[in-house]
Each structure stands twice: as structure tokens, then as C-alpha cells.
Design a protein around this motif. Structure first.
Motif, mmCIF file in Angstrom:
data_model
loop_
_atom_site.group_PDB
_atom_site.id
_atom_site.type_symbol
_atom_site.label_atom_id
_atom_site.label_comp_id
_atom_site.label_asym_id
_atom_site.label_seq_id
_atom_site.Cartn_x
_atom_site.Cartn_y
_atom_site.Cartn_z
ATOM 1 N N GLU B 167 0.852 -1.195 0.000
ATOM 2 C CA GLU B 167 0.000 0.000 0.000
ATOM 3 C C GLU B 167 0.885 1.240 0.000
ATOM 4 O O GLU B 167 1.911 1.251 0.680
ATOM 5 C CB GLU B 167 -0.860 0.015 1.286
ATOM 6 N N PRO B 168 0.536 2.279 -0.729
ATOM 7 C CA PRO B 168 1.349 3.505 -0.665
ATOM 8 C C PRO B 168 1.375 4.091 0.753
ATOM 9 O O PRO B 168 0.388 4.000 1.481
ATOM 10 C CB PRO B 168 0.641 4.460 -1.638
ATOM 11 N N VAL B 169 2.521 4.666 1.104
ATOM 12 C CA VAL B 169 2.673 5.279 2.432
ATOM 13 C C VAL B 169 2.436 6.773 2.290
ATOM 14 O O VAL B 169 2.864 7.379 1.317
ATOM 15 C CB VAL B 169 4.109 5.092 2.963
ATOM 16 N N GLN B 170 1.787 7.341 3.294
ATOM 17 C CA GLN B 170 1.590 8.775 3.219
ATOM 18 C C GLN B 170 2.808 9.496 3.800
ATOM 19 O O GLN B 170 3.122 9.370 4.986
ATOM 20 C CB GLN B 170 0.328 9.223 3.957
ATOM 21 N N LEU B 171 3.515 10.222 2.943
ATOM 22 C CA LEU B 171 4.702 10.935 3.375
ATOM 23 C C LEU B 171 4.506 12.441 3.285
ATOM 24 O O LEU B 171 5.213 13.219 3.907
ATOM 25 C CB LEU B 171 5.899 10.542 2.508
ATOM 26 N N LEU B 172 3.536 12.848 2.478
ATOM 27 C CA LEU B 172 3.317 14.270 2.253
ATOM 28 C C LEU B 172 2.002 14.683 2.899
ATOM 29 O O LEU B 172 1.136 13.848 3.144
ATOM 30 C CB LEU B 172 3.276 14.527 0.744
ATOM 31 N N TYR B 173 1.857 15.987 3.116
ATOM 32 C CA TYR B 173 0.660 16.561 3.740
ATOM 33 C C TYR B 173 0.459 16.029 5.146
ATOM 34 O O TYR B 173 -0.660 15.774 5.585
ATOM 35 C CB TYR B 173 -0.587 16.289 2.870
ATOM 36 N N ASN B 174 1.546 15.770 5.835
ATOM 37 C CA ASN B 174 1.488 15.444 7.265
ATOM 38 C C ASN B 174 2.781 15.930 7.916
ATOM 39 O O ASN B 174 3.621 16.553 7.252
ATOM 40 C CB ASN B 174 1.274 13.947 7.475
ATOM 41 N N VAL B 175 2.926 15.635 9.204
ATOM 42 C CA VAL B 175 4.093 16.134 9.942
ATOM 43 C C VAL B 175 5.399 15.635 9.322
ATOM 44 O O VAL B 175 6.377 16.384 9.221
ATOM 45 C CB VAL B 175 3.982 15.729 11.430
ATOM 46 N N THR B 176 5.409 14.365 8.895
ATOM 47 C CA THR B 176 6.624 13.815 8.294
ATOM 48 C C THR B 176 7.079 14.679 7.122
ATOM 49 O O THR B 176 8.261 15.049 7.027
ATOM 50 C CB THR B 176 6.359 12.397 7.759
ATOM 51 N N GLY B 177 6.157 14.993 6.248
ATOM 52 C CA GLY B 177 6.493 15.792 5.072
ATOM 53 C C GLY B 177 7.073 17.126 5.463
ATOM 54 O O GLY B 177 8.123 17.547 4.943
ATOM 55 N N VAL B 178 6.412 17.804 6.404
ATOM 56 C CA VAL B 178 6.880 19.129 6.819
ATOM 57 C C VAL B 178 8.274 19.028 7.431
ATOM 58 O O VAL B 178 9.155 19.842 7.143
ATOM 59 C CB VAL B 178 5.881 19.760 7.817
ATOM 60 N N LEU B 179 8.478 17.993 8.255
ATOM 61 C CA LEU B 179 9.786 17.838 8.900
ATOM 62 C C LEU B 179 10.886 17.600 7.874
ATOM 63 O O LEU B 179 11.966 18.193 7.959
ATOM 64 C CB LEU B 179 9.751 16.670 9.887
ATOM 65 N N ILE B 180 10.591 16.731 6.900
ATOM 66 C CA ILE B 180 11.599 16.477 5.855
ATOM 67 C C ILE B 180 11.945 17.781 5.149
ATOM 68 O O ILE B 180 13.120 18.122 4.962
ATOM 69 C CB ILE B 180 11.091 15.414 4.845
#
Lengths: 367, 310, 290
Positions: B167-180
Motif C-alpha cells: 500500500e502507498p505510504v503517506q509521506l506528504l501533507y502530514n508532519v513527516t512531510g513538513v519535517l523532511i
């Protein structure tokens, strides 16, 4: 180029400079004659460089007057004064060649190309740098850079050349060479040199006259010999080389005067300049270590002062040996003995005699 | 002509104060008008009242500041902490803190390696880390969006096609994305001062530590880290201060779910037309930044670490 | 040579095994972290499929589409006008300021310095919005003029910092020497001070240029309708791509912008290299001689 007029060249009249609460130069009065090689000598922070910079116009005095050739220059910026400076760090323009550096001042004056070329050639000859015209300062040795700085100033034929410890960065051997060189150039061009240094040997060997400065004040001015042999204060005596300081009560002794020290020693001194009113006052004398002789036997005649003592310390200095001799269990005297003399072989704990003439005792007038 | 210049030169030499005044007047004017001026406008507006449809009423009030911390409970009409706003502040500080932490953990070893093992290519290496400074900020963030999107982003595609995930992982539009995005943007801010202080480090001291029996970790703990404390503190401030006021990264990579103070302020102006509340928030943000700087300067002076620092 | 070998070994020898590899490995990974996104973006700008990040054949169609549009060219024009004007102004003003700060004492210096650096630590959003408020209140129509005013304000501190760094390495007795040799203040400035500071001034301009050119946040708030600079255009395109998923054109634009902005400092570096004289080298050499 040569200005043989024996009039005054630089005059300082109660010149004072403060930085905040610090008084860098404290109401100095001084007259420097034209054609003189004059030195300001003193420890770092004594105000000698500040004095020089006020003559150059790089600093403005808070109080007092600076005159150059009789003209008041207090309000003249450096570029309108006919003086030139050789800076401590030389300040050669790194973006210009030797020739461009030297010609800088002439170019500012808009002199013709021919005149500039001719003068540059002449001055390069004077400082023995012909053939280096197109080099950059970074491609020269320390001594050569020194010569460029000198030439750059001399080419403007200033009335006064100011030198701010220009040899400080050179090693000992090169410095010796440059000292002789500077003296030669000064005699050749005949203009007034004002030299700032903290090296007493340099000042003594080069100058016609020296002013010793301390804490913003001139302590003593005079010829090198005068200053070395007859220091007016313990500071001057100490700064111009090692010295022994002896103090005691002035008493009558035979025909002349003597210094009665607390531990009982009586030192004969010259009576020159002393009168009855000085009797029974505390006085101090300075005594150069090389003026004292050391021997194994008591001197039969000659020296007026002769005392027994014990060698307590010995430092080998190469050309000479420094002994420390304890007199009367109390007084320590520093004595220099030439390296070739057999007395130089004396070892610690040896019983010896020290003796010196009354003429070498320098009386500190007042304190 | 010559004499005018001549007289002017003499006048300037005699009056150094006039020299500074003449030379600096245009810039003082510019700064007063376009730096200090606007900030005073913000300060002024933060004490005014917003009317309907973006109008401003000129009656002084502290209400805007009050609103930031306190809200009236809708049912009981009792004042309660304004969790909506406080959360945004908390999130901004937390994100800036975590960003700083990660930047230090990544930046210190990198700076250490370049400074002490970089050899003759040291300058090239450090240039490599500074280069991103020169490229467009928006483009760099977009490049990450391109990588992190799901399901069509590069990383998700790579993982899906290689069969590592189903399944695709959500990396964008969440805290992870902002932190990266934030770590990516601010890493150079951390590396440069760290490198500067490590580069100045006297190597013979490190050699002495090893010679005296310190193991690598002990040497790091007792010698290298304390000696580069100035650089570490500069790096922290240089990372934290811009990070806490970040606007574009949460805007593009947060998908309006990870809003920070910067976004909140912008919204107040651009969307809600509530200038006064936005101004009060701006003043608070500036105060936070100032507080950090003052602590830094104060501690710096006390420890004498500011000397020659970046 | 032997000493060098010793030094290297004594610094690296204590770290064995994992420690020895992990540090270079980490540096490698961080470098990858920094460059991979940009490189992948560049590669995929030539991808035929615009909405999927998987290779679908080489194509220049995104570039063709992008360059055919008029908005790119007008945005580039706006950006170049704003950036070159403001960098010119801020380089001149910033150099004067750095000189004044370094060389002169004047009343209110500490305050001036603190205020001068404000743009470096006041959050960009706040700076942008406050400028926007000011322009609205003063009824200055937002556009190229307001962008220039803002860009000068926030690039000045950058220029000041870079020029100040250069000043610390200048031998200031050179200025005194020039005056001592008969050059007045203006002449000294022209013949000595400016040439000596030139590397610093150029470096400052080189840093301020991308700083201004790439700025988005402040620009976004002070730009006006019809005068969209490149950074704002990029933002608009990114927003569009986020909505539609069509990323090809933005990839192409990003590639072009990155390549040009990376070439600029390279060009500047070469220019500095070509200039025969560098005082920095001069002092370095002198230092190593003694």
C-alpha cells in the motif's frame, strides 16, 4: 633634495592625546632639528607611536600644537603635510607593483610620466632595488619590502620621514643590516628622520638624539651616550639595559661624597653637582654591569670602590658572562665579564672582589 | 572645482562625525522606512480592533493578545485556554525544535568529517553543502513534493514497484512531510557554523586528548564538543529562528493540516481580513524570536563563545 | 611528509570498525539527501509522462510547453529587473554601511547595527506582511517598485555581513599610507579602499543576487497584479501541479532555474579567479612565509 638648513624641523608644544579616559600622550614639548636622526624610545603603549601619528596627521591632538618647519599643521590632513611615514606593517599596496607603489605619491600629484620614471629610477638606485620594478610586494623578501616602503616615502622628498618600528618584523641579522642601511640613506638624503622603536640598541646605534617615553610623557631627551651613561630616572636606566640600583644616605667621605647604605657599605661617588645641602638625604645611583670589574685579588690601587663578595649565580651569554655577586650578605650586584677574560671562568661560590671607579656611578638627581 | 574638493576634503577630515552622517543617511532612511516602519505598523495594529469586512476601528485594546491565549467557552461562557491557537504555537515550537535537533545530529558529523578529514577537498565539500542556498527555495520544496507524493511520488513508486510495500505510504501533507522539508531547508544553516568552529579547532588538542588515553567517544564528549560549543549554539539559533517562523513549507507540504504560526498569520491577513489579530500574532512571533536571541547573546557573553563566531 | 602521515593516523586510528565506515557513510547519505531531490527532478523533467514519477520515455515536451507560454518570459523579466536593481542599490548601500560600521565611531552605532540585522531574524512572513501593510497604508501600488524597495531592505544586511568579513582581512594602514603619500579621502577611496574591498563587494553581490532572485515569501506579499516575478510564478505553477497532478512543466522550470542559479556563482568564482590579484592570497602567503 638636501635641506641643510639647520632650523627646527618639527615642534611639539604641550601636545596631548586622549582615548576615552586613557591619556596616550601627556603634554609633550619637543623640538627636533632639521636633518636630525631622532628616535622615540619606550615600551609598547608609552605613546611614541601616537606622537608619530600626530606628526603625520593620522591622529589629531586634543590639546597643543604641532608645527612643521614653523607652520602650524594641527588642521592639516595627512595628505597636505610634507611628511611621509614608513609604517610598522609597511602597508605596501598589494595590488600594485613595486614601481606603482613607489610612484603612487607622484601620480597623485599628477607629475609627468617622464618625471615619475626618472625619479623612480633614481630612488630604486638609492635603496638598491633596481630590477625589481615589476614585482608585486608579495614576491619580495622582508628586507626588500622594507626598502620599497622607504623608497615610496622618500621619492616625495618630504621634509620629515617618520618611521614606525619599521624593522620590528625582521630577524636579527637582517635588522642589523637595515639599521646600517637606514643610517646611510638618511645621511645621503639629509632629511629629518623621526624613528619610533622599543629596541634600545636600535635607538642607541642609529640616532643623533633620543627621547625616552613612558606613560605618555617624555622622561629624558639627549644624545645616545648621555642617555645611556647618565639616565635621569631608574626607568631610563633600566630600559636602556641592565643596571644595578643602589641607594643610601649621602655623606661626606674624605674630599668627596659617599653613599652610606643601610647595610654599612660606603660607596664613593663623584662630587660633581653636589653641594652641602644634599648631605644626609636619601639618594640612588645606577651602575652599569659592564662598568664593574671582578677579580680574585683586592685591587692595590686605582679603583675607589672595592668590595669583597661571593659569586651566587652565573649565566653564560656567549660573548660575555653575567655574574651575580653577593656583597656583605645583602647586596646583589650584576656584573658582566668579557668572554675572553680568565675571570669569566669563575664558578659559583667563588670568593671575589668587585671594584669600579667613582666616575661610573650615575646619581639619580631626585625622585 | 579643485578648491571645492580641497575644502570638502579638509572639512571631512576635521569633522569625522559629518563623514559618517553623510555616508549613512540614505541607508538610515531606507531602514527606518522599510524595516522599522512596517514593524511599527504591525505593533500599532496589534492594539486596534477589527470591524466587519476588514475594517479597522481605532480604539486601543489588548483583546487581540488576549484572544491568543484565552477563549470563551461557547456553552458556559467561561474563559478557557484557547487550545486552537495554543496548539499552533506549540506545534511551531515543537517542529522547530525537532528540526533543529535533527539538523544537529546530521550536521555535526558531516561538519566534523569535512573539517577534520576533508583534507585538500575541504572547501569543495563545504561548497557542496552551501550550494543549495543558491537554488530556488520553491523549486527545492517542489522537488520533495515530487518525491514524497502518494501514490505517484517517486519514493512510493520505488517502494511499490520493488515490492517492499503493498500500500502507498503517506509521506506528504502530514508532519513527516513538513519535517523532511524543514530539515532539508535548514541543514546548511546548521552545517556552516558547525564547520566554522570545527575548522578552527586546534588539532593538536585532539591529538593530546588521544595521547592522554581518551577513547574516541570520550574525546568527543570531553574535548571536541565543549570546544565547539559556540558553533553548536550558533547553529541551533540559525536553524531554530527561521524554522519557528516558517511559512512556505507547511503551506505546500503540510496540506493545511500542519499549520504553523506563519501560516496562521498569513491566513489572518489574506483570508480572514483580520489585520489586528494577525498583527498581534506577528508581534508574539517576533517576541519569541527575540527571546531566543537574547538568551543566546546573554549566554554567549557569559561563556565568551561569541568571539569570532559565525 | 612523515609528520602528515602521523597526524592523519593519530586522528583516525582510534576509530576502528564500524566507527571508521559510519562517518563517511553518513556524510555520503546526507550529500545524497541534499542532491537527490534536485537530480531526480531534473531527470524527470525529460519524462514523457508528466503526472507519474515513473520513467515513461524521453521527451522535451514540457520544455516546449513551458517556453512557449508567455508568462514565463514576463516573469523572468520582472525578476531580473527587480533583482538587478535591488542588488545594485543594496551592494552600494551595504558596502558604505559595512565601511562605516567597521571604520567609524558614531552616535547610536549599537542601535543602528541591531536594527540593520533585523531582516535576518524577523520571520519572513512577518516582514512580508508588514511591508504589505505599509504599502497599502501609504497607498503605494504594489508592483515592481515595492518589490525593489523590499528587496533592498532585506539584502542589505547580507551585503554588510559579507563585506564586513572581507574588511577583517584588510590591512587598514594601507589607507593611512595612501593619505600619508598625498591622496585625499576620495582619492584614497578610489585607488586603495575600493580595490582592496572589491573581492568582498563582488562576493556580496553574488550572494545577494540569488537571495533576492529566489526570495518567495516577502516577494509574494509585496507583488502586484500583472507583475509576477519568477518565484511567485513557480509557486503558482506548484499549486496548480498539486491540484492537477501534472508536474512536468514545473519539473522543467525547476531544472532551468536550478541550472542557471548554480551556474551564476560558478561564473562569479571563475571571474574572481581570473582577476590577477587577490589580497586574501597575498596575506595568506605572507603569513606562511614567516
Amino acid at each position: 633634495m638636501i635641506n641643510k638648513d639647520q632650523s627646527l624641523s618639527v615642534e611639539l608644544i604641550s601636545v596631548t592625546k586622549r582615548y576615552g579616559n586613557v591619556v596616550a600622550v601627556d603634554s609633550i614639548n619637543l623640538t627636533i632639528a632639521s636633518g636630525e636622526f631622532f628616535s622615540f624610545l619606550g615600551p609598547s603603549g608609552c605613546g611614541k607611536t601616537t606622537t608619530l601619528r600626530m606628526i603625520a596627521g593620522l591622529e589629531r591632538p586634543d590639546v597643543g600644537k604641532v608645527r612643521i618647519n614653523g607652520e602650524l599643521v594641527n588642521d592639516l590632513p595627512p595628505y597636505e603635510r610634507n611628511v611621509s611615514t614608513v609604517f610598522q606593517r609597511l602597508a605596501l599596496f598589494p595590488h600594485m607593483t613595486v614601481a606603482e607603489n613607489i610612484a603612487f605619491g607622484l601620480k597623485i600629484q599628477r607629475q609627468s610620466r617622464n618625471a615619475i620614471e626618472a625619479k623612480t629610477k633614481k630612488i630604486l638606485d638609492l635603496v638598491h632595488l633596481s630590477g625589481y620594478e615589476s614585482r608585486y610586494p608579495e614576491q619580495l623578501s622582508g628586507g626588500q619590502q622594507q626598502r620599497v616602503a622607504l623608497a615610496r616615502s622618500l621619492i616625495l622628498e618630504p621634509e620629515v620621514l617618520l618611521l614606525d618600528e619599521p624593522l620590528a618584523a625582521l630577524d636579527r641579522k637582517l635588522r642589523k643590516e637595515m639599521q646600517i642601511e637606514l643610517r646611510r640613506i638618511q645621511q645621503e638624503v639629509g632629511i629629518t628622520f623621526i624613528y619610533v622603536t622599543h629596541d634600545q640598541k636600535e635607538a642607541l646605534s642609529m640616532s643623533d638624539r633620543i627621547s625616552v617615553m613612558h606613560q605618555g610623557k617624555i622622561i629624558q631627551s639627549g644624545s645616545p651616550q648621555e642617555i645611556y651613561e647618565h639616565p635621569k630616572t631608574p626607568f631610563v636606566a633600566d630600559f636602556l639595559g641592565a643596571s644595578n640600583f643602589l641607594s643610601g644616605l649621602l655623606v661626606k667621605s674624605g674630599n668627596g661624597f659617599g653613599l652610606q647604605m643601610a647595610d654599612g657599605l660606603l660607596i664613593h661617588i663623584e662630587s660633581r653637582g653636589l653641594g652641602a645641602s644634599d648631605l644626609n638625604t636619601n639618594k640612588m645611583i645606577t651602575l652599569r654591569p659592564e662598568a664593574i670589574e671582578i677579580s680574585l685579588q683586592k685591587m692595590p690601587l686605582g679603583a675607589k670602590n672595592c668590595f669583597a663578595g661571593v659569586v651566587v649565580n652565573k649565566v653564560y651569554l656567549g660573548d660575555s658572562t653575567e655574574f651575580e655577586v653577593l656583597l656583605n650578605q645583602n647586596e646583589r650586584l650584576k656584573v658582566y665579564v668579557d668572554g675572553h677574560r680568565k675571570e669569566a671562568q669563575l664558578s659559583i661560590a667563588a670568593d671575589v672582589f668587585v671594584h669600579w671607579d667613582d666616575a661610573v656611578c650615575n646619581l639619580i638627581r631626585s625622585d | 572645482m579643485r578648491s571645492v574638493r580641497h575644502r570638502l576634503g579638509r572639512f571631512l577630515w576635521q569633522h569625522p562625525g559629518a563623514k559618517a552622517g553623510t555616508a549613512l543617511s540614505p541607508i538610515v532612511f531606507w531602514i527606518a522606512l522599510f524595516i522599522v516602519g512596517p514593524l511599527f505598523v504591525v505593533l500599532f495594529y496589534s492594539f486596534l480592533t477589527s470591524g466587519p469586512f476588514g475594517s479597522i476601528q481605532y480604539n486601543p485594546t489588548l483583546e487581540n493578545y488576549q484572544k491568543t491565549f484565552v477563549a470563551n467557552d461557547l456553552r458556559t461562557n467561561e474563559p478557557t485556554p484557547n487550545w486552537l491557537y495554543l496548539n499552533i504555537f506549540g506545534r511551531s515550537l515543537a517542529l522547530a525544535f525537532v528540526t533543529t535537533l535533527i539538523c544537529m545530529l546530521l550536521g555535526y558529523p558531516v561538519a566534523y568529517w569535512i573539517a577534520l578529514r576533508g583534507g585538500r577537498y575541504k572547501n569543495l565539500w563545504i561548497a557542496l553543502f552551501i550550494m543549495p542556498f543558491w537554488t530556488s527555495y520553491v523549486v527545492r520544496i517542489f522537488a520533495w513534493m515530487f518525491l514524497l507524493r502518494d501514490p505517484s511520488g517517486f519514493i512510493n513508486q520505488l517502494l511499490l514497484q520493488s515490492g517492499l510495500i503493498q500500500e502507498p505510504v503517506q509521506l506528504l501533507y502530514n508532519v513527516t512531510g513538513v519535517l523532511i522539508g524543514m530539515v532539508y531547508t535548514y541543514l546548511p544553516f546548521a552545517v556552516i557554523p558547525l564547520y566554522a568552529s570545527l575548522e578552527r579547532l586546534d588539532r593538536s588538542v585532539l591529538e593530546a586528548a588521544s595521547d592522554l588515553g581518551a577513547r574516541p567517544w570520550q574525546r568527543l564528549r570531553y574535548v571536541t564538543l565543549p570546544l565547539t560549543r559556540g558553533g553548536i549554539m550558533s547553529a541551533c539559533v540559525l536553524t531554530f529562528v527561521p524554522a519557528v517562523g516558517e511559512y512556505l513549507i507547511p503551506d505546500l507540504m503540510g496540506g493545511s493540516k500542519v499549520n504553523m504560526i506563519g501560516n496562521f498569520i498569513a491566513d489572518k491577513f489574506l483570508r480572514d481580513q483580520n489585520w489586528t489579530l494577525g498583527s498581534a500574532m506577528s508581534v508574539i512571533l517576533i517576541l519569541i524570536v527575540m527571546a531566543i536571541l537574547i538568551i543566546y547573546l546573554w549566554r554567549g557573553h557569559r561563556h565568551g563563545i561569541l568571539e569570532g563566531d559565525f | 611528509m612523515a609528520a602528515k602521515v602521523l597526524r592523519r593516523s593519530s586522528l583516525s586510528a582510534p576509530i576502528r570498525g564500524i566507527g571508521r565506515i559510519s562517518l563517511p557513510l553518513l556524510v555520503g547519505l546526507v550529500t545524497l539527501f541534499i542532491y537527490a531531490p534536485i537530480l531526480i527532478l531534473m531527470i524527470f523533467s525529460f519524462n514523457d509522462a508528466g503526472n507519474l514519477a515513473w520513467w515513461d520515455g524521453f521527451s522535451l515536451k514540457w520544455y516546449q510547453q513551458l517556453l512557449a507560454g508567455e508568462s514565463l518570459w514576463s516573469a523572468l523579466q520582472v525578476s531580473l529587473i527587480v533583482t538587478s536593481t535591488s542588488v545594485l542599490i543594496s551592494t552600494v548601500l551595504g558596502t558604505i554601511t559595512a565601511y562605516a560600521l567597521y571604520r567609524w565611531k558614531f552616535w547610536g552605532k549599537r542601535l543602528f547595527e541591531n536594527v540593520l540585522y533585523l531582516p535576518l531574524y524577523v520571520p519572513e512572513v512577518v516582514l512580508g506582511i508588514s511591508l504589505m501593510m505599509l504599502f497599502i497604508l501609504l497607498k503605494i501600488p504594489r508592483g515592481i517598485t515595492t518589490m525593489i524597495l523590499a528587496h533592498v531592505a532585506f539584502t542589505i544586511p547580507v551585503v554588510v555581513l559579507v563585506v564586513l568579513a572581507r574588511m577583517q582581512r584588510v590591512d587598514w594602514s594601507l589607507e593611512e599610507a595612501a593619505m600619508d603619500l598625498g591622496a585625499d579621502e576620495l582619492m584614497t577611496l578610489r585607488k586603495v579602499t575600493v580595490p582592496l574591498l572589491m573581492p568582498g563587494i563582488l562576493a556580496a553581490a553574488l550572494l545577494a543576487f540569488p537571495w533576492s532572485f529566489n526570495d518567495f515569501v516577502i516577494t509574494y506579499f509585496v507583488t502586484g497584479p500583472g507583475q509576477t516575478p519568477l518565484s511567485v510564478l513557480t509557486y503558482d505553477l506548484v499549486l496548480g501541479a498539486r491540484r492537477t497532478g501534472a508536474m512536468g512543466q514545473v519539473n522543467a522550470l525547476g531544472t532551468l532555474m536550478t541550472l542557471t542559479t548554480l551556474l551564476l556563482p560558478l561564473l562569479g568564482f571563475l571571474l574572481l579567479r581570473l582577476r590577477r590579484f587577490s589580497p586574501a592570497q597575498f596575506f595568506k602567503k605572507r603569513g606562511s612565509l614567516s
